[in-house]
Design a protein around this motif. Sequence first.
Motif, PDB file in Angstrom:
ATOM      1  N   UNK A  18      82.987 131.465  50.804  1.00  0.00           N
ATOM      2  CA  UNK A  18      84.456 131.852  50.688  1.00  0.00           C
ATOM      3  C   UNK A  18      85.407 130.519  50.321  1.00  0.00           C
ATOM      4  N   UNK A  19      86.191 130.367  49.339  1.00  0.00           N
ATOM      5  CA  UNK A  19      86.920 129.465  48.876  1.00  0.00           C
ATOM      6  C   UNK A  19      88.408 129.628  49.630  1.00  0.00           C
ATOM      7  N   UNK A  20      88.783 128.687  50.430  1.00  0.00           N
ATOM      8  CA  UNK A  20      89.971 128.811  51.237  1.00  0.00           C
ATOM      9  C   UNK A  20      90.786 127.405  50.662  1.00  0.00           C
ATOM     10  N   UNK A  21      92.125 127.576  50.347  1.00  0.00           N
ATOM     11  CA  UNK A  21      92.777 126.669  50.104  1.00  0.00           C
ATOM     12  C   UNK A  21      94.116 126.397  51.529  1.00  0.00           C
ATOM     13  N   UNK A  45      81.509 138.253  57.757  1.00  0.00           N
ATOM     14  CA  UNK A  45      80.820 137.776  59.006  1.00  0.00           C
ATOM     15  C   UNK A  45      80.582 136.458  59.468  1.00  0.00           C
ATOM     16  N   UNK A  46      80.253 135.624  58.126  1.00  0.00           N
ATOM     17  CA  UNK A  46      79.949 134.356  58.173  1.00  0.00           C
ATOM     18  C   UNK A  46      81.144 133.296  58.852  1.00  0.00           C
ATOM     19  N   UNK A  47      82.618 133.685  58.147  1.00  0.00           N
ATOM     20  CA  UNK A  47      83.784 133.377  58.772  1.00  0.00           C
ATOM     21  C   UNK A  47      84.087 133.492  60.192  1.00  0.00           C
ATOM     22  N   UNK A  48      83.790 134.784  60.517  1.00  0.00           N
ATOM     23  CA  UNK A  48      83.989 134.862  61.759  1.00  0.00           C
ATOM     24  C   UNK A  48      83.035 134.036  62.916  1.00  0.00           C
ATOM     25  N   UNK A  49      81.801 133.909  62.540  1.00  0.00           N
ATOM     26  CA  UNK A  49      80.822 133.380  63.302  1.00  0.00           C
ATOM     27  C   UNK A  49      81.059 131.683  63.061  1.00  0.00           C
ATOM     28  N   UNK A  50      81.423 131.237  61.897  1.00  0.00           N
ATOM     29  CA  UNK A  50      81.656 129.788  61.689  1.00  0.00           C
ATOM     30  C   UNK A  50      82.991 129.214  61.990  1.00  0.00           C
ATOM     31  N   UNK A  51      84.064 129.959  61.878  1.00  0.00           N
ATOM     32  CA  UNK A  51      85.271 129.744  62.283  1.00  0.00           C
ATOM     33  C   UNK A  51      86.481 130.503  63.003  1.00  0.00           C
TER      34      UNK A  51
END
Length: 376
Positions: free
Chosen positions: A74-77, A113-119
């Motif tokens: 995911x690209x976030x700015x 899922x990855x953003x929930x687990x990682x951030x």
Amino acid sequence: MPQLTDQGAIDRAETDGAAIDRAETDAAETDGAAIDGPAGTGPAGTDDHERTGTWMTPEEYGASRAAVWTAAVVLVTDTDGRVLVQSVDYRADRLLPGGAVDAGEAPSAAAARELREELGVDGRYPRGLAVDWIPADTPGFPPEMRFPGEILHVYDGGTWSAERIDAVRLPAQEITGIHFAEPADLPALMDAGDARRALSALRARINGPGTALLEDGRPTAPTALDRLGVLRTRRTPLHGTWHPGPVPAQLPVRDHCGWLFGPDGRVLLLIARATGTAHLPPPTAGPATGAVPLGYRHAAQGSHARTAARLTGLPPAPDPAYARLLATPEQVRELSDWGPAGAHELAAVHEARARLSLPVPTRTPPTELPEDGVRW
């Protein structure tokens, strides 16, 4: 694509045609005995039931297909256009948040899922920015891993406010920190392929709707932003407070640029070919009507004056070192580092566009204008 064998259909066809085929087959076997192989074989020793054409059994077809891994990032700015990268405990370089797609999992679900687990951040990321094919011979994978290649999906995480960034909660292991990086710094922080992919995805987001197809991080159909390599050089910070109207006489003017509108509501933008940096043009870049002082940005190094006007054409390019593009005002801002005052300047630009009776421009990839000029 090879066709799968429908064995039942073949059996039915053989049964239905047996009365016709038997006589022809018997005659062929008798007449061709001198040149045929042993009994039970066809010409040149081939099997009677040898398939012709592209028919395959399901097992054969499955074995013929390439197997690759699948991943999603995911690209976030942030509001200054910097890219979120994270540090991990298993490698030295930085990564976009994300990871492997589990068996039976949709890539967009894996991204969430990855953003929930990682951030520790809940969200949905339905918009794809890029799909990248990573070849099996990519350096950096140990031979024992047997890396088969990978299809990696890049999703748009949007622009995060300071409040949302403060809500990030890192897990007890794996993710050791996050950092918002200037786009041009990504190659120094990330693996080369990861940096190419992140910059291509960021350009795709600025370009507008549509997903970029990449091969090893490089677009298969490069846009003007890709060809000119925008964002490969650090943007010049141009912060300070925004003030409407002309610059007061007692203030020194550091530079004077123009928001020069084309007939579709987009504005003229200059890109330095050598560096990929974006610049607003001088107000004298082309013949124009309706020129008004839009406002100025005041900072410690002086005032940056802005004029708005409607272009009636462009002369031949005076300096081949710069490409001339038409872009939406929002795209100009996203390619610049203007700080919080950029939102106020952008609002003033749209007020001027409305006064000039020009339409709201549709976000499309910026268009490079011909060097010999254009007339409207």
